[in-house]
Design an enzyme around this catalytic site. Structure first.
Site, PDB file in Angstrom:
ATOM      1  CG  HIS A 162      -7.118   6.078   2.349  1.00  0.00           C
ATOM      2  ND1 HIS A 162      -5.919   5.898   1.701  1.00  0.00           N
ATOM      3  CD2 HIS A 162      -7.132   5.155   3.347  1.00  0.00           C
ATOM      4  CE1 HIS A 162      -5.252   4.918   2.258  1.00  0.00           C
ATOM      5  NE2 HIS A 162      -5.954   4.437   3.269  1.00  0.00           N
ATOM      6  CG  ASP A 163      -5.523   6.235   6.267  1.00  0.00           C
ATOM      7  OD1 ASP A 163      -6.576   6.507   6.854  1.00  0.00           O
ATOM      8  OD2 ASP A 163      -5.146   5.078   6.026  1.00  0.00           O
TER       9      ASP A 163
ATOM     10  CG  ASP B 122      -8.001   1.345   4.084  1.00  0.00           C
ATOM     11  OD1 ASP B 122      -6.783   1.623   4.148  1.00  0.00           O
ATOM     12  OD2 ASP B 122      -8.819   1.653   4.972  1.00  0.00           O
TER      13      ASP B 122
ATOM     14  CG  HIS C 146      -1.596   2.631   4.370  1.00  0.00           C
ATOM     15  ND1 HIS C 146      -2.064   1.357   4.107  1.00  0.00           N
ATOM     16  CD2 HIS C 146      -2.696   3.386   4.643  1.00  0.00           C
ATOM     17  CE1 HIS C 146      -3.390   1.337   4.222  1.00  0.00           C
ATOM     18  NE2 HIS C 146      -3.792   2.551   4.530  1.00  0.00           N
TER      19      HIS C 146
ATOM     20  CG  HIS D 154      -2.736   4.496   9.576  1.00  0.00           C
ATOM     21  ND1 HIS D 154      -2.851   3.779  10.747  1.00  0.00           N
ATOM     22  CD2 HIS D 154      -3.734   4.060   8.761  1.00  0.00           C
ATOM     23  CE1 HIS D 154      -3.880   2.949  10.652  1.00  0.00           C
ATOM     24  NE2 HIS D 154      -4.430   3.098   9.454  1.00  0.00           N
TER      25      HIS D 154
END
Length: 496
Positions: free
Chosen positions: A275-276, A385, A239, A235
């Site tokens: 998103h992370d 994802d 990524h 993560h």
């Protein structure tokens, strides 16, 4: 109680000291207040002024001397020892005479992720990160001069021209499903997320359509990449770049491309890139059982996803990327961005899969409807994802090993602190092959089968083909491992 940010956030009264590593982070809004805010009869009324530049509410008297060390953060003062702490992207140094009450004896000790992550970031790594950020800006301004036909004297070549040229050549095939993000990251000196996302904003015409300031956009992307943890095996910013490239591929699918608006494309790419953000490298269950304050803040529900969303909103606000838009447009960007990022919660997989199946079965999915388009953006982001098993084997295998490395690292921490090892995190009982076979069978394949029903294209069939081949490869490796184990046992028995 006054809202301290454009988007209303939950608040958490703390009865424990703020961890030291929290005090050095960025972008939090932190303040102390009187106990009247917790339900007393006569709550204190704070006079406020509104700053148009940052859309933040700040007290009008005496705030300058207690202003925190980073912009975008606010400090309130009070006469008692009760404190209220609001977490955004990270946290800041609080200059306040009001202290925090001591930690309760029966509470679980706070888990300091900086100490648990191996290896910890050294001064050399921190310095290197600052240099990368500086060089990233220098590269941008140099390329901007070249774009406008201005040759700068004594210009500094940050990257070898051959590497820059190869990276640009790769971007010509930005929509290829065989895009090697690992190679691209090396060619861009570890700035794959910045370079790719900036390129895609230009490719889709978002800069012109939304009148984006190039410097603000670049600053926003640098801040986003910097807030991914480089120590995380999986993560991390790489990524995020991979997910952004996959999202771009999906947005180019004929069924979506003819229906989505620039607004949809903007939200899709923003959500993929952020998103992370600030992912700690452990899962939600770990945060809950260690009594992490984020778990309490978000009431044990989509803890990480909520944090990623708030982190993205904070960086958008700090970079002022959309400061020229109306308050309503800025609000809608934050709200819909949250809806997309929250959809990546793997615990909601069956919920979205069931909705997609129902709409496809009933044939009532209309991309002319903004709500239906947003739903398909959620599905596209979910697919992006978890798309690693659908990539070619060489790429898929690398990602599988990285995510399992992160799982096993969490398991090692849990074993060391006697927390009970989470599912899939025990390196002594799990294997990469076994984890991937289960992930493909129960999570990835059902979702991509429905995606293929939605847009039956060459790309969807290619992804399913890679998925089938990769699953067979993992099964083959699992059988080889089993046979090797049996042979070793037989040899030991013969020796006995």
């Amino acid at each position: 109680m006054a809202v301290c940010y454009q988007y209303q956030l939950p608040v958490l009264p703390l009865d424990r000291p703020v961890p030291k590593h929290v005090l050095s982070r960025r972008g939090a809004i932190s303040f102390s207040s009187s106990s009247s805010l917790f339900g007393c009869a006569n709550p204190r009324v704070l006079s406020q002024t509104f700053t148009n530049s940052s859309n933040l509410w700040i007290p009008s008297s005496g705030w300058e001397e207690r202003f925190l060390e980073r912009r975008g953060a606010i400090s309130y003062e009070s006469s008692d020892q009760t404190a209220l702490y609001i977490r955004m992207l990270g946290d800041v140094r609080v200059r306040s005479r009001a202290g925090f009450q001591p930690e309760r004896r029966d509470s679980h000790p706070y888990v300091d992720f900086r100490l648990l992550h191996l290896p910890p970031e050294t001064e050399e790594l921190a310095s290197a990160r600052k240099i990368r950020r500086l060089l990233s800006f220098q590269r941008y301004f140099r390329s901007a001069h070249l774009f406008h036909g201005i040759s700068s004297r004594n210009s500094l070549c940050i990257l070898d021209d051959n590497y820059s040229g190869q990276a640009m050549c790769m971007l010509e095939k930005d929509g290829s499903w065989n895009f090697d993000i690992f190679l691209f990251d090396r060619l861009t000196n570890g700035n794959s997320l910045i370079t790719l996302t900036f390129h895609l904003f230009k490719y889709h015409g978002l800069i012109e359509h939304f009148h984006l300031d190039l410097v603000k956009l670049r600053r926003f992307l640098v801040m986003v990449q910097d807030d991914y943890h480089r120590n995380n095996p999986y993560h991390n910013a790489l990524h995020a770049a991979d997910v952004t490239q996959a999202m771009h591929c999906y947005l180019k699918e004929a069924k979506l491309a003819k229906s989505v608006s620039p607004w949809d494309i903007l939200l899709g790419l923003l959500a993929a890139a952020t998103h992370d953000m600030d992912h700690p490298g452990v899962n939600q269950l770990f945060l809950i059982k260690t009594n992490h304050y984020l778990a309490s803040l978000y009431k044990n529900t989509s803890v990480l996803e909520n944090h990623h969303w708030r982190s993205a909103v904070c960086v958008l606000q700090e970079s002022k990327l959309f400061s020229h838009l109306s308050v309503e447009e800025s609000y809608q960007i934050g709200r819909q961005l949250g809806s997309l990022i929250l959809a990546t919660d793997i615990s909601r997989q069956n919920e979205f899969l069931s909705q997609l199946r129902t709409r496809l079965d009933m044939r009532n999915l209309s991309l002319d409807d903004a709500g239906h388009r947003h739903f398909m953006l959620q599905i596209a982001l979910k697919c992006a994802d978890i798309s690693n098993p659908c990539r070619p084997w060489e790429l898929s295998k690398k990602w599988s090993e990285k995510v399992c490395q992160e799982f096993f690292h969490q398991g090692d921490i849990e074993r060391r602190h006697k927390l009970g090892i989470s599912q899939l995190c025990d390196r002594h009982t799990e294997t990469v092959a076994n984890i991937q076979i289960g992930f493909i069978t129960y999570v990835v394949k059902p979702l991509f089968m429905e995606w293929s029903r939605f847009c039956n294209t060459t790309l969807s069939q290619t992804m399913l083909g890679h998925l089938s081949l990769n699953n067979a490869s993992w099964k083959g490796l699992l059988q080889e491992g089993t046979r090797s184990g049996d042979d070793a046992d037989s040899i030991c028995e013969e020796m006995d």
